[in-house]
Design an enzyme around this catalytic site. Sequence first.
Site, PDB file in Angstrom:
ATOM      1  N   ASP A 187      11.860 -17.794  18.327  1.00  0.00           N
ATOM      2  CA  ASP A 187      12.689 -19.005  18.203  1.00  0.00           C
ATOM      3  C   ASP A 187      12.183 -19.819  17.034  1.00  0.00           C
ATOM      4  O   ASP A 187      10.990 -19.837  16.789  1.00  0.00           O
ATOM      5  CB  ASP A 187      12.404 -19.887  19.433  1.00  0.00           C
ATOM      6  CG  ASP A 187      13.458 -19.776  20.474  1.00  0.00           C
ATOM      7  OD1 ASP A 187      14.413 -19.039  20.246  1.00  0.00           O
ATOM      8  OD2 ASP A 187      13.316 -20.448  21.513  1.00  0.00           O
ATOM      9  N   ASP A 221      18.119 -14.579  26.487  1.00  0.00           N
ATOM     10  CA  ASP A 221      16.759 -14.967  26.858  1.00  0.00           C
ATOM     11  C   ASP A 221      16.866 -16.133  27.815  1.00  0.00           C
ATOM     12  O   ASP A 221      17.783 -16.946  27.708  1.00  0.00           O
ATOM     13  CB  ASP A 221      15.953 -15.420  25.624  1.00  0.00           C
ATOM     14  CG  ASP A 221      16.295 -16.845  25.211  1.00  0.00           C
ATOM     15  OD1 ASP A 221      17.362 -17.036  24.605  1.00  0.00           O
ATOM     16  OD2 ASP A 221      15.516 -17.779  25.511  1.00  0.00           O
ATOM     17  N   CYS A 253      15.418  -3.256  45.615  1.00  0.00           N
ATOM     18  CA  CYS A 253      14.577  -3.257  44.416  1.00  0.00           C
ATOM     19  C   CYS A 253      13.408  -2.292  44.586  1.00  0.00           C
ATOM     20  O   CYS A 253      12.840  -2.192  45.671  1.00  0.00           O
ATOM     21  CB  CYS A 253      14.060  -4.677  44.178  1.00  0.00           C
ATOM     22  SG  CYS A 253      12.980  -4.805  42.751  1.00  0.00           S
ATOM     23  N   CYS A 263       8.191  -5.214  45.502  1.00  0.00           N
ATOM     24  CA  CYS A 263       9.048  -4.858  46.641  1.00  0.00           C
ATOM     25  C   CYS A 263       8.617  -3.574  47.345  1.00  0.00           C
ATOM     26  O   CYS A 263       8.871  -3.398  48.524  1.00  0.00           O
ATOM     27  CB  CYS A 263      10.501  -4.761  46.184  1.00  0.00           C
ATOM     28  SG  CYS A 263      11.130  -6.371  45.682  1.00  0.00           S
ATOM     29  N   CYS A 321      10.615  -2.370  42.508  1.00  0.00           N
ATOM     30  CA  CYS A 321       9.478  -2.840  41.703  1.00  0.00           C
ATOM     31  C   CYS A 321       8.201  -2.788  42.543  1.00  0.00           C
ATOM     32  O   CYS A 321       8.247  -2.623  43.765  1.00  0.00           O
ATOM     33  CB  CYS A 321       9.739  -4.242  41.161  1.00  0.00           C
ATOM     34  SG  CYS A 321       9.399  -5.580  42.314  1.00  0.00           S
ATOM     35  N   HIS A 328       8.638  -9.375  40.050  1.00  0.00           N
ATOM     36  CA  HIS A 328       9.923  -8.971  40.635  1.00  0.00           C
ATOM     37  C   HIS A 328      11.097  -9.568  39.840  1.00  0.00           C
ATOM     38  O   HIS A 328      12.078  -8.877  39.546  1.00  0.00           O
ATOM     39  CB  HIS A 328      10.030  -9.389  42.096  1.00  0.00           C
ATOM     40  CG  HIS A 328      11.437  -9.347  42.596  1.00  0.00           C
ATOM     41  ND1 HIS A 328      12.049  -8.179  42.993  1.00  0.00           N
ATOM     42  CD2 HIS A 328      12.388 -10.324  42.662  1.00  0.00           C
ATOM     43  CE1 HIS A 328      13.318  -8.439  43.314  1.00  0.00           C
ATOM     44  NE2 HIS A 328      13.545  -9.729  43.121  1.00  0.00           N
TER      45      HIS A 328
END
Length: 383
Positions: free
Chosen positions: A91, A269, A307, A312, A309, A338
Site C-alpha cells: 500500500d 485485501d 473446514c 478445525c 485447516c 482458521h
Amino acid sequence: MFFTLKKTDAKTKARLGVIRTFHGEIESPFFMPVGTRATVRTLSSEDLHQIGASIELSNTYHLYVRPGLDIIENAGGLHKFMNWNKPILTDSGGFQVFSLTKLRKITDDGVRFQSHVDGKQLFLSPEVVMHIQKVLGSDMVMPLDECAPYPSEKVAAAAAVKRTTDWAIRSKEAFIKTKMREAGQFNFGIIQGATYKHLREQSAREIINVGFDGYAIGGVSVGEPVKDMFETLDWVMPMMPGDSPRYFMGIGMPDQIVKAVGMGIDMFDTVLPTRYGRYGTAFTSVGRVNIHNGEFAKDLSPVDANCDCITCRNYTRSYIRHLFNVDEILGLRLLAYHNVHFYIKLMGRIREAIAQDRYAVFQHEFLSQYQSELLGDEHAKTV
Ligand SMILES: [Zn+2]
C-alpha cells in the site's frame, strides 16, 4: 507479461487470470492476507505457505515509521526481512496518512505529518513513496493518493481527484526514472472520486490514461453504505481495460468478495480475518460465529465442520473458547489461522467455479447458504 486473462465466466463478469512476478505466480481472483507491519498477526510465513497464500500485503507508511527504511535495507529488502519469498504488494500509505496522523499539511508537493508513534515530523511525496517501495522491493507498488473521507463535499472530493491524478503522473515518472520495472516491480494506479459518479468516471479516465500495470479502486469501505460501494463498481468497471488486473482496495466481507468477483474484480485485501479473530469471531461456511458464546462451552465440534485447516482438524470450540476466556495467545492464533485459511480457500472455490463456467450458480448458492450480511463494516479499513 504481468497479467494474463485466462477466461471470463459464461454468465457473469467473473474473470480467471494469472499474475507473474519475480517472486512467483498468483492465480486470480485472489485474496492478500494483510501484514501491515510485515506480519500477518500471530501467523508466521511458514503458516501462510501452509495455508496456501500466494501473496502478502504490507503497508508503506507503517514500515516507514517503524522499523524505518535503513533497517529493512540492511536486511536486503522486505522479502528477506520477513522471510517471505512469494510476491508482496505494498500500500502507498496514503490512506494511513489521512486516517491516522494529526497535524498534517497537504500541499501539491506532498504531505507533511507527525508520526502517529512518536510525533516525529515526516514527509511523503509521490517520489518518496516510490523510493520507499523500491527499497522494500515489493512486487506490486501503489502510488501516493488522496483518499477523501466519507462523507465528502463535492468540491473536496474533486480536489482529491485532481491531486490523485497529478500524483499518479509523478509516481509513474519516478517509477520509470528510478528503474523500478528493471528491478522487477509493477505499478498500480488508484481511482478516487468518493461517492460521485462523474468524479469516479473522471478519475478512472485520467488514471487509465496515465497507464499502469494494474488499477485499484480506492476510497471505498471508508464508512459509506455498502450499496454505494458497489455502485462505484457499476460506474467504473465498464471503463477498466480488460488486460489489466483490477483491485478493490480493503474489501471485504466474504459475501462482498463473492459479489465483487461477479462484477469483474481480481484482487482483494482486508484485515477482517485477523481483526475478527482477535475478538473471537470465526468466519465459517454458514456465516460468522463468535466463540465467546456460552453455547460453545461444552461444544466438542470444530469451529467450522466444513473446514480442513489445522485448527478445525485438531481443536474444539470448547477449547478455543476457554483460551479466549483466559486470554491465552493460542486462541488468537488458532482463529487467525482458521480465518485466513477460510478466505484463501474461498478464493480457490471461486476460481474453480469460474473455470467451470458456473460462477452464477456458485454465487447464488454461497449467498443463500452464508448468513449473508452484505453489510458495511466500519472496521474494514482502519489499519
Ligand atoms: Zn478451519
